[in-house]
Design an enzyme around this catalytic site. Structure first.
Site, short mmCIF file in Angstrom:
data_model
loop_
_atom_site.label_atom_id
_atom_site.label_comp_id
_atom_site.label_asym_id
_atom_site.label_seq_id
_atom_site.Cartn_x
_atom_site.Cartn_y
_atom_site.Cartn_z
N LEU A 86 0.83 -1.19 0.00
CA LEU A 86 0.00 0.00 0.00
C LEU A 86 0.87 1.24 0.00
O LEU A 86 1.83 1.35 0.77
CB LEU A 86 -0.91 0.00 1.23
CG LEU A 86 -1.82 -1.23 1.39
CD1 LEU A 86 -2.68 -1.10 2.63
CD2 LEU A 86 -2.71 -1.42 0.16
N CYS A 87 0.50 2.16 -0.87
CA CYS A 87 1.23 3.42 -0.97
C CYS A 87 0.60 4.43 -0.01
O CYS A 87 -0.44 5.03 -0.30
CB CYS A 87 1.19 3.95 -2.40
SG CYS A 87 1.99 5.56 -2.61
N LEU A 88 1.24 4.59 1.14
CA LEU A 88 0.78 5.54 2.15
C LEU A 88 1.97 6.37 2.62
O LEU A 88 3.13 5.96 2.45
CB LEU A 88 0.16 4.80 3.34
CG LEU A 88 -0.98 3.82 3.03
CD1 LEU A 88 -1.36 3.03 4.28
CD2 LEU A 88 -2.19 4.57 2.50
#
Length: 264
Positions: A86-88
Site C-alpha cells: 500500500l502506498c501511504l
C-alpha cells in the site's frame, strides 16, 4: 536481519502495544523474525467493515525506525487489493516522509484511518458498501481457510505476501487462538468451509407452490377463489359459458324436425 537498534526498538514497541492496544487493533512480531509483524484490525461500528477481521503484515527494514515498513492487508476487504503493498505516507513508498518518532501503533492507527476513508492510492480499490459488508461477513472464514484453499493440498504461503492459496496455514501459525475461535464460529453458524456460504434454508413442510392464503380464514379463502373464478369467466364469451345449453337446444330442434318430416 534487524540491527541492534531496530531489534531493541521493536521489542519495546511490542511491549507497549500489548499493554495498551489501540482500539480495534492488535499486533505482534513473528517468533522467527522480529521485522515481520502481523496485525488484525476489527472493523469499527458505523462502517461497512463492522465486525470484519482484517489480517495483514508490516515488514520492517533492518534500519527501522529510520525507514518505514511495507504495509499489506491480506484479507479481502473491498478497500485494498489483497496482499498488495500500500502506498501511504507511513509506508515504504515514501521513506523520506517517515518520522522516526512514529511507532507500530501510530502506523496501524493511520492505516485504519485511511481504510475508513474514501481516498485512493496504489493498492486501494473502489467498492460499494454492500460489497464491503459482504467481505466483512466472510473475513473470519477467509482467514482460517485461506479462502477455502485448505481443501487443496500443498498450498504454500509466499514470504510477506500471503494469499488465498496457503490454506490458512500462515494465519493459523501466527494467530492460533484466533484461528480456533474462527473455526468454532464457522461450525456454530453452519458455514460451508469450502465456499464460506450458509446453506439455503429448506422448508420441509412445503411440497409445492403455495397460494399465500394459509393464514386466512375460511371465508377469506373462498373470497379469493371466487375472485379467481370471476376473472376466469370474464375472459370467456357467452357462447363458451353456455355451450351445453346450445348443444341441447340443437339436439331438441333436430329431433323435432325429423318427426315432422317423417309424418309428412
Amino acid at each position: 536481519m534487524a540491527t541492534r537498534a531496530a531489534h531493541k526498538r521493536l521489542t519495546r514497541e511490542y511491549k507497549s502495544i500489548t499493554e495498551n492496544p489501540p482500539p480495534y487493533i492488535t499486533a505482534h512480531p513473528s517468533e522467527s523474525n522480529i521485522l515481520e509483524w502481523h496485525y488484525i484490525i476489527t472493523g469499527p461500528e458505523n462502517t461497512p467493515y463492522h465486525g470484519g477481521q482484517y489480517w495483514g503484515t508490516l515488514i520492517f527494514p533492518p534500519n527501522y525506525p529510520f525507514a518505514p515498513p511495507a504495509i499489506r492487508m491480506h484479507t479481502p476487504s473491498g478497500r485494498f487489493t489483497p496482499s498488495s503493498r500500500l502506498c501511504l505516507s507511513i509506508s515504504d513508498f515514501h521513506p523520506k516522509s517517515f518520522n522516526p518518532a512514529w511507532e507500530v501503533s501510530t502506523i496501524l492507527i493511520g492505516l485504519l484511518s485511511f481504510m475508513t476513508s474514501e481516498e485512493m492510492t496504489t493498492g486501494s480499490v473502489s467498492a460499494t458498501e454492500t460489497e464491503r459488508k459482504f467481505h466483512a461477513a466472510r473475513s473470519r472464514w477467509w482467514n482460517s481457510t485461506g479462502g477455502g484453499s485448505h481443501l487443496r493440498p500443498n498450498g504454500a504461503a509466499g514470504k510477506g505476501n500471503v494469499k488465498a492459496g496457503d490454506g490458512g496455514a500462515k494465519f493459523r501459525s501466527e494467530w492460533p487462538e484466533v484461528d480456533a475461535e474462527n473455526w468454532r464460529w464457522i461450525k456454530e453458524n453452519n458455514i460451508d468451509p469450502a465456499t464460506g456460504n450458509r446453506p439455503e434454508p429448506v422448508n420441509a413442510s412445503s411440497c409445492g407452490p403455495q397460494l399465500g392464503i394459509a393464514g386466512s380464514s375460511g371465508g377469506q379463502a373462498h373470497a379469493v377463489v371466487d375472485v379467481v373464478m370471476q376473472q376466469r369467466d370474464a375472459g370467456q364469451g357467452w357462447m363458451s359459458r353456455h355451450k351445453w345449453l346450445l348443444a341441447g337446444s340443437f339436439f331438441f330442434f333436430y329431433v323435432l324436425m325429423v318427426r315432422i318430416f317423417g309424418e309428412a
